[in-house]
Design a protein around this motif. Structure first.
Motif, PDB file in Angstrom:
ATOM      1  N   ALA A  27     -60.874 -15.086  -3.987  1.00  0.00           N
ATOM      2  CA  ALA A  27     -59.661 -14.502  -4.566  1.00  0.00           C
ATOM      3  C   ALA A  27     -59.811 -12.983  -4.586  1.00  0.00           C
ATOM      4  N   PRO A  28     -58.722 -12.271  -4.808  1.00  0.00           N
ATOM      5  CA  PRO A  28     -58.833 -10.809  -4.884  1.00  0.00           C
ATOM      6  C   PRO A  28     -59.887 -10.345  -5.902  1.00  0.00           C
ATOM      7  N   ALA A  29     -59.991 -11.034  -7.027  1.00  0.00           N
ATOM      8  CA  ALA A  29     -60.940 -10.631  -8.071  1.00  0.00           C
ATOM      9  C   ALA A  29     -62.395 -10.845  -7.669  1.00  0.00           C
TER      10      ALA A  29
ATOM     11  N   ILE B 254     -58.278 -19.331  -4.000  1.00  0.00           N
ATOM     12  CA  ILE B 254     -57.571 -19.631  -5.239  1.00  0.00           C
ATOM     13  C   ILE B 254     -56.377 -18.671  -5.330  1.00  0.00           C
ATOM     14  N   PRO B 255     -55.149 -19.203  -5.355  1.00  0.00           N
ATOM     15  CA  PRO B 255     -53.953 -18.348  -5.296  1.00  0.00           C
ATOM     16  C   PRO B 255     -53.854 -17.298  -6.407  1.00  0.00           C
ATOM     17  N   ASP B 256     -54.318 -17.614  -7.611  1.00  0.00           N
ATOM     18  CA  ASP B 256     -54.275 -16.654  -8.725  1.00  0.00           C
ATOM     19  C   ASP B 256     -55.394 -17.013  -9.701  1.00  0.00           C
TER      20      ASP B 256
ATOM     21  N   ARG C 293     -49.941 -10.980  -3.062  1.00  0.00           N
ATOM     22  CA  ARG C 293     -49.556  -9.628  -3.451  1.00  0.00           C
ATOM     23  C   ARG C 293     -50.653  -8.594  -3.213  1.00  0.00           C
ATOM     24  N   ASP C 294     -51.735  -9.030  -2.615  1.00  0.00           N
ATOM     25  CA  ASP C 294     -52.868  -8.139  -2.378  1.00  0.00           C
ATOM     26  C   ASP C 294     -53.069  -7.969  -0.876  1.00  0.00           C
ATOM     27  N   ARG C 295     -52.610  -6.870  -0.344  1.00  0.00           N
ATOM     28  CA  ARG C 295     -52.658  -6.623   1.104  1.00  0.00           C
ATOM     29  C   ARG C 295     -54.090  -6.606   1.634  1.00  0.00           C
ATOM     30  N   ARG C 296     -55.001  -5.997   0.876  1.00  0.00           N
ATOM     31  CA  ARG C 296     -56.402  -5.933   1.308  1.00  0.00           C
ATOM     32  C   ARG C 296     -57.002  -7.335   1.417  1.00  0.00           C
ATOM     33  N   PHE C 297     -56.707  -8.163   0.433  1.00  0.00           N
ATOM     34  CA  PHE C 297     -57.221  -9.533   0.446  1.00  0.00           C
ATOM     35  C   PHE C 297     -56.650 -10.308   1.630  1.00  0.00           C
TER      36      PHE C 297
END
Length: 67
Positions: free
Chosen positions: A17-19, A44-46, A55-59
């Motif tokens: 995930a982004p996190a 994991i979507p969120d 919503r995270d372009r880098r990811f």
């Protein structure tokens, strides 16, 4: 007489995930260096409300580079 079956290994990285992106990048670099084969990514979507993947372009760019 028994036939030898090829050895296989299934590698799956969870909680992508982004996190967790920085940790995932490090882990995947390590696995890539070992040249064990493909790695399945469980995205994991969120993750616990920490940020949506769409919503995270880098990811998204990172995931696309792994396909």
């Amino acid at each position: 007489m028994s036939a030898e079956l090829p050895r296989t290994l299934c590698i799956s990285l969870h909680d992508v995930a982004p996190a967790t992106l920085a940790d995932c990048v490090r882990t995947l670099a390590f696995l890539d260096d070992l040249r064990l084969g493909p790695v399945a990514l469980l995205v994991i979507p969120d993750l616990h409300g920490t940020g949506r993947v769409d919503r995270d372009r880098r990811f998204r760019s990172f995931i696309e580079s792994r396909i």
